[in-house]
Scaffold this motif. Sequence first.
Motif, PDB file in Angstrom:
ATOM      1  N   THR A  29       0.806  -1.224   0.000  1.00 26.63           N
ATOM      2  CA  THR A  29       0.000   0.000   0.000  1.00 26.63           C
ATOM      3  C   THR A  29       0.841   1.277   0.000  1.00 26.63           C
ATOM      4  N   ASN A  30       2.181   1.121  -0.053  1.00 27.75           N
ATOM      5  CA  ASN A  30       3.030   2.310   0.012  1.00 27.75           C
ATOM      6  C   ASN A  30       4.261   2.168  -0.876  1.00 27.75           C
ATOM      7  N   GLN A  48      -1.270   1.729  -5.027  1.00 23.03           N
ATOM      8  CA  GLN A  48      -1.349   1.811  -3.559  1.00 23.03           C
ATOM      9  C   GLN A  48      -2.809   1.717  -3.099  1.00 23.03           C
TER      10      GLN A  48
END
Length: 299
Positions: free
Chosen positions: A158-159, A245
Motif C-alpha cells: 500500500t506504500n 497503492q
Amino acid sequence: MNVRFSWKMKGEYGTYFLAQEKGLFKAAGLDVKLGEGAGAQAALGALIQGQEDIVVLPGVFALSAIQKGIPVKIIALYHPKTPVTLITYPEKAAKTPKDLVGMTVAHSVGETGTSYLDAFLRLNKVDPASVKRTLMNAQARVPAFIQKQVDVVSVYQTNDLPIIREQHKGTDFVVMDMVEFGLAVPGMALVTSDQNLVKKPDVLKRFLKASAAAVRDAKADPMAATQAIRKAWPSPPTETAVLEQVKATVGAIPVPAGHEIGWMEEKTITDALELLKSAGEIDAPKPAATYYTNVLLAP
C-alpha cells in the motif's frame, strides 16, 4: 473533527480524501480535517492530549500501546492482516520463507515486516538463526536494498512497493506476500481515546459510517480515490503508483457479512496479542475487550 494519520501521505489514505471530495463527511454533518503524521507514537500522544478525535495507525502499534496502559481503543480495523511483502532480486530470489536461509534482511525498529520475522519464520518451520538481519534507519532500508547491500527488504503493497516498481521498471522484483505465508499483523486501524468514546460517540459513529461508505466507493472505483488524494498531496507520486497503492489498500479491507466495514472478530485481536507475546513485545495480554470495541459500528 480532527483526524490524524500516523504517517506522511500515501495511497493507503485515499478513501478519506474520497469521502471529503464526495461530501460524505459533510452529509454526515461533519467538518473533518485530515492531517499527516510523524509516527504512531506522536499521533497517539496528540490523541490523548485531546488534539485529535481519531488517529489512523497500524493496529498492532495500538495493541502494544494499550497493553502499556495508554487509554485508547481500536474502534475499526480495516486491515486485519497488513499487506506487507518481502522483496528480493531475481538472481537471488526468495519465493518462499525457506528461500530466506542464508540471506541478509534489512531491519529497522518498529518496522512491521521484520519486527515479526522470527515468528514468521518459525510459523514456516525455518530456523530464525539461519537468516541474518542488518539493523538500520527506516529511511535507509530501501536504498540499501537497491544498492544490493542487503538481499531482502520488507515493503508495504500500500506504500513502497508500487513506487519501487515504477522507479526500477527494468527489474522484475520477486515478491513474497507474507500474508499468504501466514503472517497476520493488524494493520490500518482507527483509534480513539477512552475519553472521546464517552464524550463523542455519535460523532465518531457518523465518521466511521461515512468512512466505510468511502471504502465501498473506492473498491468500485479506485481511480476516484487516487485522484482525490493526489489533489491534496503536494508533489505526489505518479497516478499509476498511487492507483496501485489504493488498489492494494482497498483489496486488503474485508467486507464482513452482516457487519459494517471495520468490524473486529475477537480472535483477530487475541491472535495478534499472541504474536506480540511470541515476539517478546508484551508479557501477559489483558482481556481482549481492553483493546477494541465494535460498539460504534453497530447499526
